[in-house]
Design a protein around this motif. Structure first.
Motif, short mmCIF file in Angstrom:
data_model
loop_
_atom_site.label_atom_id
_atom_site.label_comp_id
_atom_site.label_asym_id
_atom_site.label_seq_id
_atom_site.Cartn_x
_atom_site.Cartn_y
_atom_site.Cartn_z
N PHE A 173 30.56 31.00 20.46
CA PHE A 173 31.05 32.30 19.99
C PHE A 173 32.38 32.65 20.65
O PHE A 173 33.29 33.12 19.99
N ARG A 174 32.47 32.41 21.95
CA ARG A 174 33.72 32.72 22.65
C ARG A 174 34.86 31.84 22.16
O ARG A 174 35.98 32.30 22.00
N LEU A 175 34.57 30.57 21.92
CA LEU A 175 35.59 29.66 21.41
C LEU A 175 36.03 30.09 20.02
O LEU A 175 37.22 30.10 19.72
N THR A 176 35.08 30.46 19.16
CA THR A 176 35.41 30.93 17.82
C THR A 176 36.25 32.19 17.89
O THR A 176 37.24 32.33 17.16
N ALA A 177 35.88 33.11 18.77
CA ALA A 177 36.64 34.35 18.90
C ALA A 177 38.06 34.07 19.40
O ALA A 177 39.03 34.64 18.89
N CYS A 178 38.19 33.16 20.35
CA CYS A 178 39.50 32.82 20.90
C CYS A 178 40.39 32.18 19.84
O CYS A 178 41.56 32.50 19.71
N LEU A 179 39.83 31.27 19.05
CA LEU A 179 40.60 30.60 18.03
C LEU A 179 40.88 31.50 16.83
O LEU A 179 41.90 31.37 16.18
N SER A 180 39.97 32.43 16.56
CA SER A 180 40.15 33.32 15.42
C SER A 180 41.25 34.33 15.66
O SER A 180 41.95 34.72 14.71
N VAL A 181 41.40 34.79 16.88
CA VAL A 181 42.40 35.81 17.17
C VAL A 181 43.79 35.31 16.81
O VAL A 181 44.61 36.06 16.26
N SER A 182 44.08 34.06 17.07
CA SER A 182 45.40 33.53 16.77
C SER A 182 45.65 33.36 15.28
O SER A 182 46.79 33.17 14.87
N GLN A 183 44.60 33.44 14.47
CA GLN A 183 44.75 33.26 13.03
C GLN A 183 44.82 34.56 12.26
O GLN A 183 45.09 34.57 11.07
N CYS A 191 31.38 35.25 7.74
CA CYS A 191 30.07 35.21 7.09
C CYS A 191 29.85 33.88 6.39
O CYS A 191 28.76 33.30 6.44
N PHE A 192 30.89 33.37 5.73
CA PHE A 192 30.79 32.06 5.07
C PHE A 192 30.50 30.96 6.09
O PHE A 192 29.63 30.12 5.89
N CYS A 193 31.24 30.98 7.21
CA CYS A 193 31.02 29.97 8.26
C CYS A 193 29.62 30.10 8.85
O CYS A 193 28.94 29.10 9.10
N CYS A 194 29.17 31.34 9.05
CA CYS A 194 27.84 31.57 9.60
C CYS A 194 26.77 31.02 8.65
O CYS A 194 25.81 30.37 9.09
N TYR A 217 26.70 27.21 8.97
CA TYR A 217 26.04 26.76 10.19
C TYR A 217 24.53 26.99 10.14
O TYR A 217 23.75 26.13 10.56
N ILE A 218 24.12 28.13 9.61
CA ILE A 218 22.68 28.41 9.52
C ILE A 218 22.01 27.43 8.56
O ILE A 218 20.92 26.90 8.86
N SER A 219 22.64 27.15 7.42
CA SER A 219 22.03 26.21 6.48
C SER A 219 21.96 24.80 7.07
O SER A 219 20.97 24.09 6.88
N ALA A 220 22.98 24.40 7.82
CA ALA A 220 22.93 23.08 8.46
C ALA A 220 21.82 23.03 9.50
O ALA A 220 21.10 22.03 9.61
N GLY A 221 21.64 24.10 10.26
CA GLY A 221 20.57 24.14 11.25
C GLY A 221 19.19 24.13 10.62
O GLY A 221 18.29 23.43 11.07
#
Length: 140
Positions: free
Chosen positions: A4-14, A39-42, A45-49
């Motif tokens: 989550f932290r990595l996603t948040a860090c990478l998302s901010v720059s986009q 939401c699409f990414c979530c 990930y949920i469907s893959a899990g």
């Protein structure tokens, strides 16, 4: 939590490039675009899990789910696809992170000998060394 932290860090720059590419530029449309993308990414990930849990029992799943499948040609194709995706995405992430760090450092008062090209080179080396250290020290 790290993901989550990595996603948040990478998302901010986009966010700014997404905002500038919208036809209607407002905080509401930017928030909507980011929310829909996350939401699409979530959902992916949920469907893959869920599919991984349905394929194997909860006791047989390894940390790297591709190891649970054994030696199958389609799994080898998946491994090669993941390697290609990561190797093509890494330069984009480094470029974005370096650009965001350069913007932050432009506001700081740096010594005269520290030219933008030297800062650019130092940030590139720093990011490469840090990611190499993380990649070599993490087990899975």
């Amino acid at each position: 939590m790290v993901g989550f932290r990595l996603t948040a860090c990478l998302s901010v720059s986009q966010v700014l490039p997404v905002h500038s590419s919208l036809a209607v530029r407002s905080p509401r449309t930017t928030n909507l675009a980011v929310m829909l993308a996350l939401c699409f990414c979530c959902c992916c990930y949920i469907s893959a899990g869920v599919l991984g849990m349905l394929t194997f029992s909860s006791h047989a799943i390894q940390p790297n789910i591709l190891r649970s499948y054994g030696n199958v040609v389609l799994v080898d194709v998946a491994r090669v696809s993941i390697a290609l995706a990561v190797s093509s995405l890494y330069p984009l992430l480094v470029f974005t992170a370096r650009g965001a760090l350069m913007i932050m450092l432009q506001r700081a008062k740096l010594p005269a000998w520290l030219t933008p090209s030297r800062v650019f080179f130092a940030l590139t080396v720093l990011l490469l060394v840090l990611t190499y250290l993380v990649a070599t020290t993490c087990q899975d």
